[in-house]
Structure formats: C-alpha cells, structure tokens
Design an enzyme around this catalytic site. Structure first.
Site, PDB file in Angstrom:
ATOM      1  N   GLU A 191      30.248 -40.490  38.372  1.00  9.96           N
ATOM      2  CA  GLU A 191      30.335 -41.803  37.728  1.00  9.96           C
ATOM      3  C   GLU A 191      30.995 -42.836  38.631  1.00  9.96           C
ATOM      4  OE1 GLU A 191      32.120 -43.435  33.530  1.00  9.96           O
ATOM      5  OE2 GLU A 191      31.035 -41.541  33.513  1.00  9.96           O
ATOM      6  N   TYR A 249      40.600 -35.077  31.100  1.00  9.25           N
ATOM      7  CA  TYR A 249      39.835 -36.238  30.625  1.00  9.25           C
ATOM      8  C   TYR A 249      40.632 -37.025  29.581  1.00  9.25           C
ATOM      9  CZ  TYR A 249      35.929 -38.863  28.647  1.00  9.25           C
ATOM     10  OH  TYR A 249      35.103 -39.862  28.216  1.00  9.25           O
ATOM     11  N   ASP A 263      31.107 -38.540  33.401  1.00 10.40           N
ATOM     12  CA  ASP A 263      32.072 -38.121  32.377  1.00 10.40           C
ATOM     13  C   ASP A 263      31.348 -37.477  31.193  1.00 10.40           C
ATOM     14  OD1 ASP A 263      34.141 -39.046  33.865  1.00 10.40           O
ATOM     15  OD2 ASP A 263      34.546 -40.831  32.646  1.00 10.40           O
TER      16      ASP A 263
END
Length: 725
Positions: free
Chosen positions: A8, A325, A114
C-alpha cells in the site's frame, strides 16, 4: 518465474523486500530473489466526477440532480493542487505497476495491501483498471515483521476468496459518492449563499455533527438545581474524620433549613460508630487498545493531540514494524496469537524494575476470538525501537504499557465505609464516611492511576466520638460536559446505543458482542471525519472541548433529510456494509436502497422552503472566530476570559471591562514568575491559586497562595498574598 507483490505504501514495500531478499532498487519498485515489490500511495484511482460523465454537469443546476451514473467509472486521481489535472505521481506509479504486470517473467501477483475494506479496495481498483488476467493472490497479515511476512507468503488466499471484502469496499465508496455528490450539490443550491459557501453533506459527517449539536443543546437547556449537604467533623483522642448526613439512600437535600436544624441538634454531641465495613476489591487493567480507545487515551492525556494525529503516528509505528495493525475495532487478541504474544512479552519485560511481577497468562480477557472483529487489538511487535520521535514515543509507550499491564496482577483496594450515629432529641442522626486505600499496586505500577486515596482513620465499631463542627454545604447540579474527541469517538463506535447499568460493569466486552459492525464510520475513518468537520466549519474546538458552530447548528436545524442525522439509520448502513463483508447481505440490495434514498431525498430538498445557511468568518488558518479556548468567567462582568498576546483578559473589553492578568505582570516579575494559562484558570475557578517557587528579594525560594482582588477605589485588580497555615 517471478512474483509481483503490491504494497500500500513504499515503507511497507521496503519491509517486504527486506523479508524476501529483494535488494535491487529501481524507479518505483524493488527487485531480486524472484520478486518484484512495488507500491501504491494509498488510492491511485478515484471515481469520475459528474462532469466526466456529462459536460453539462460542470454547471450546478437543481434540475440536473439526482445524478446516478448507469455504470460507475474510475480515473487516475486528480492533483490536490489542481482538480482539473491528474496527479503526476499517481499516474507515473500506475504505469510502473502496469509494466510489471505485463512482464512475461511475472506469473503471479500478490496483493499485500492493508488487510481491511479500504486496503482491499485500493488493490481491487488497480487490478480492474489495468485489466489484469494473471492469477492474483492475497497476503493477510497483521504486522510487517519478517516472521509474519514469511508466514503470510506461505498462507496466501486467492483473489476470489476476497470477493465479500471487495464488495463491501466498493459498496462503501459508491454509497458515499452518491450521497455526497447529490446531497452536497442539492443542499448548496437550495440553502447556501455567497461564493465558496458549500454545504458538505455526508453519510458519516452529519450524524457526527448531530452528536455534538445534541450535547450542546443539552447543556444550553440545562437548568441547575440547588441542593444541600450536611458535613460533620468527628474527633476523639486518636482519630479525626468527616461524615455526610444521610437518610435512606440519599445525602442530598432540597431543604436547607432542615439541615440547619439537624446541624444545631448534633453540635457538640457524642456519636458512636455503629458500623464499619471493609471490602477488598480488585481492579483489572483496562482492555487492550483498539484504535478508538487509543485515540481517546492519548488525546485526553496530552494537550494539542487530535484523533487524526494519533492515527498518523500509530500508522508510522505500524509501517516501522513496531506495532500491529492499528485500524482495528477489537479489544482482544485472536487465540492463535498466544505464542507470538508470549515471545513479545518476554522481550519487552527484560530489565523492567517489576520484571518478576509480569507473568504470561492465556486469560480470556486477553485472548478471545469472540471479541475479535477482523483484526486483533493493537499490541507491540518483538521489534525494539531504536529511534523514535517524541510523538512516536508517547503512542508507542501507551501501547506497550497497556500490553504489559495485561500480564500483571490486578490492583487491590480496601473500600471502607463507616456509619456514625448521633442521638438527638429529633431522633438518631446517621453520617456516612467513605474511604479507599490502595493495598496492592499490581498493574498500576506501569500505567498509574488517577484515583486519590481518601484515607480514613483506624477506628472500629463501638468507638465513641464527638461532633467537632458542622457545615451545611450549598451545591448545584452540574450540566453534562461538552464532548471531547475521546467521548465523541466512543459514541461513534457504538452509535450511542443504550447500555444498561448491569452491562456497564463490563461494557467494553458487552458492546463488542452486541454492536459488531453497528457504528458510525470505521476505526480508520472516524478521525478524518472529526478533522473534516472542523475544516469545513461545522464544529470548532475550545481546548479539548468540541462544539457546533453557527453554520453547523443552522444545518442541523434546517436540512430536511433527517435520516442523515439519525445515529440509528447510519448505524444500520454501517451494519449492512459489515454484513456484506461477512456474506450476510447483498451488495446490489444495499446500493439500490442508497440510490432510492438519494432520489427521494433530493426531491424533498428541491421542494423545501428557502432558508440561507451560512457560518461565521474564517481566519487564515480556516478556523472560525469562535475557536478560542475560554479560561473561565470574568469576575467583573461574567464574560469569557481568553488569552491574548500580552495577557489573559476579558472578551468584553470593547465595552469597557478592564479585567486582565498581564503575562509579564510586574508584581509576579519581582518574584521571578510569569502568569501562565494554568495559573489563570485555577485563579478564575477557585479565586485563589497556589504558586510554587517564588523568589524573595534575598534570593530564597518560597511558596504562597495568591488572590487577585478588585481595588475599592477603581476598576483595576491587585495581587494579595497569604501563606498556608
């Protein structure tokens, strides 16, 4: 044969390249060891504007709306500096990705964006736009450590298995475009006036504004009620303590005269301790952080922090492989993470002064699949940080400490209640005394506590005491407090759903179970929503408190599509998106509802009465003139005290109020002190302020209590000094 991996962001691509052994840096990608690792910059593509479909839409006219294309199309995202040009960096990177996709030696493609709805949308749009025919796989991991990347590459999913998440991402994007474009255009055409006065309407924006508006109105309508308490001081040869008079279950009374009579009755009378109850209670550490709780913790602890800033710093830590995350709604870890968590704990606890008190456990408070929604809670990885900015330190330490605290003993408090009986001609008068003593620190050693121990003397049942003074205290009920980012995020997270008193005992766990997917926005978008509300002038901030601006208030009271302000309606839409992600709801049904709702809504706006909505003037930084912190009320005229360049003065100065505390006040300067915001706040609140570290003429340091009193002969104020007894 080689694999192409799409990350990303460039920083994540570097982590992946390091893990798989790719070392050759090229323009827009890294290669080596059978891999090509490239990256996006978040979204490279965006939906067409209305004018891209039809040139006539360049001019806004009410009869052109609602506008819903038969087929939605995408283009390279536009430049943030010039909306009529494509973003040069995005276009260049898209060409790099396209060239790598078309290489003959690339046989497989791996999406390593992600693992969430937006990440899936980023990669899906790129592959569709480039019309990729080669096999696409998906890496699903929660952190960018070498160990996790290797595991992710071994356990790849097929692109087809991600269809539900892709549908949810596309549904969210199309719904927000249709609602945003149509209602913003219609509302601006109908209710706005003046160049640049655009009324931004959004699926998440409006209910968030309404939360703040509702709290403001609650405060505005609040009427304080007087009530009274009777406090008595008890004393004997070995002890002294206070007690509050009570009847039944209340210690608050409307009748002041009644309490005065009782005060006279008990004065100088003998009392007896008829009950002493000591109960030891455990206090467990707060749950692991999800994003909302982390944002609330940091913004309430440190001045100047916003939820958007917390997310950006957490994202930086994530990309540096230091935390898992961050955009998660969960407050527990998946049960499969027990071994990894144990490894992390053993690394982080080394050298801590209370290392031997940190013991790994597999408690269901920490590891619980039922409390995990897509991603586990935020915890540190086994990577020890080498260099962090001051901001990164604050966020990292909060996450690390919260994680370690889970594996320490519960704190323990002795809660003590004493009931003292005083016999009078009017009957037995009962007084309650309560106290709390910390007897075992446990996890508080690492995270600390705001609780202040209220110590009670070591007295026992049957002891006699004397009433050594009484006081009838006048009190007022207090209005609700204005929302802060912390409290607002919490309401957004659970859509303001009512939780019973019993459920509040373990409300974090209950809410996770009941309200899965039922929220305003997602952890990833809530911070940006608050930031945007400020930027477009619907809300402002005074210190940590949020309020609806004049423009925001007018919008809530005027805009006719009330469903868009309704927390329950917005929560149901978010729940539907969550259900699409889980395969429980159909994408087409969801979008048909959105289209139908928009068509009917635009018609309602078009037929509504003409009312102009506009807000206050903006400063060069974009904040409204109201966005000034109020330090307290002026003792002279009751208006707001605010900070200026040279002093803290009354906002009513134009009308002649002369109250001011100069920053370089001569009296304070003679003792080598300056007036500060904290000092002035305390002074306005309590009429007095304790100032430490004053310097005498001889150079000696001392503390004193200062008051700022009005001169009898004029409207100016002078300092008065006294010392603690």
């Amino acid at each position: 044969m080689s694999k192409l991996i799409l990350a990303e962001k460039p920083s994540v691509a570097r982590n992946i390249a390091s893990a798989v052994g790719s070392k050759i840096k090229r323009d827009g990608y890294i290669e080596g060891n059978g891999y090509f690792i490239t990256w996006a910059f978040g979204h490279l593509l965006e939906l067409y504007d209305c004018k891209d479909y039809d040139p006539k839409m360049r001019s806004w006219r009410m009869e052109y709306f609602p506008y819903i294309p038969e087929k939605f199309k995408y283009k390279v995202k536009t430049s943030p500096k010039n909306k009529n040009k494509r973003d040069a960096g995005a276009y260049k990177q898209l060409k790099v990705i396209d060239s790598l996709v078309k290489r003959k030696d690339v046989t497989e493609i791996v999406s390593a964006v992600d693992y969430d709805r937006e990440g899936e949308l980023i990669s899906t749009l790129i592959w569709d736009y480039l019309k990729v025919k080669k096999p696409i796989y998906r890496m699903l991991i929660n952190e960018w450590t070498k160990e996790e990347i290797h595991r992710g590459m071994k356990e790849l999913k097929t692109n087809e298995e991600m269809k539900k998440l892709q549908d949810a991402g596309v549904s969210r994007q199309l719904a927000d475009w249709v609602i945003g474009i149509n209602f913003t255009s219609a509302a601006t055409l109908k209710f706005a006036q003046g160049k640049g006065n655009i009324l931004n309407i959004g699926r998440v924006l409006l209910p968030t504004l309404k939360i703040i508006y509702d709290r403001d109105k609650e405060i505005e309508k609040f009427v304080p009620q007087d009530y009274f308490k009777l406090r008595a001081k008890f004393i004997n040869d070995s002890a002294q303590y206070d007690g509050i008079y009570f009847e039944g279950k209340t210690d608050k009374f409307d009748d002041k005269e009644k309490l005065k009579e009782i005060s006279k009755e008990v004065k100088n009378k003998q009392g007896e301790i008829i009950k002493k109850k000591v109960e030891r209670k455990k206090q467990y550490p707060p749950y692991l952080f999800n994003l909302s709780n982390l944002q609330g913790f940091v913004t309430s602890k440190y001045n100047g922090w916003t939820s958007d800033k917390v997310l950006k710093v957490a994202q930086s830590l994530y990309e540096k492989k230091l935390i898992t995350y961050p955009r998660t709604a969960s407050i527990a870890l998946e049960e499969s993470l027990k071994d990894r968590a144990k490894k992390v704990l053993n690394i982080l606890k080394k050298g801590l002064p209370y290392e031997n008190e940190i013991k790994f456990t597999t408690s269901s408070r920490i590891f619980n699949n039922k409390k995990v929604e897509s991603h586990s809670a935020i915890i540190p990885t086994y990577v020890i940080p080498k260099r962090l900015t001051e901001d990164e330190k604050k966020v990292y330490e909060a996450i690390k400490n919260r994680f370690i605290a889970q594996f320490m003993a519960a704190a323990q408090f002795d809660h003590t209640e004493i009931i003292t009986k005083v016999e009078t001609e009017g009957g037995n008068r009962l007084f309650m005394s309560k106290g709390k003593i910390l007897v075992k620190e446990g996890w508080l050693k690492i995270e600390g506590s705001n609780a202040k121990d209220e110590l009670l003397p070591n007295v026992g049942k049957g002891q006699l005491v004397m009433v050594n003074g009484t006081k009838v205290e006048s009190k007022k009920t207090k209005p609700p407090k204005k929302h802060t980012e912390k409290t607002l995020l919490k309401v957004m997270e659970n859509c303001g759903k009512h939780v019973s008193k019993e459920e509040k005992e373990d409300s974090e766990e209950i809410l996770q179970a009941i309200l899965s997917g039922y929220s305003i926005g997602t952890p990833a978008t809530r911070a940006d929503t608050i930031k945007r509300l400020k930027r477009i002038g619907y809300i402002g901030a005074r210190g940590k408190s949020l309020y609806a601006t004049e423009k925001g208030v007018k919008l809530v009271e005027t805009f006719p599509i009330k469903e868009l302000f309704d927390l329950d309606y917005t929560g149901r839409l978010e729940k539907a998106l969550s259900d699409i992600e889980k395969g429980k709801f159909n994408k087409d049904e969801f979008l048909n509802h959105i289209f139908d709702f928009t068509i009917k809504g635009v018609k309602v706006i078009s037929n509504d009465k003409d009312i102009i909505i506009k807000g206050g003037k903006k400063s060069s930084r974009g904040s409204t003139k109201q966005d000034i912190e109020v330090l307290g009320k002026c003792p002279q005229c009751g208006h707001d005290i605010i900070e200026g360049k040279k002093g803290f003065g009354c906002s009513n100065w134009r009308n002649g109020c002369k109250f001011v505390v100069w920053k370089n006040d001569k009296y304070l300067a003679s003792m080598k002190k300056k007036a500060t915001k904290t000092m002035v706040k305390k002074l306005l609140k309590d009429k007095k302020v304790k100032v430490k570290g004053l310097t005498s003429k001889k150079g000696n340091k001392f503390d004193a209590i200062l008051s700022y009193e009005k001169n009898k002969e004029n409207d100016y104020y002078s300092w008065k000094m006294e010392f603690e007894k």
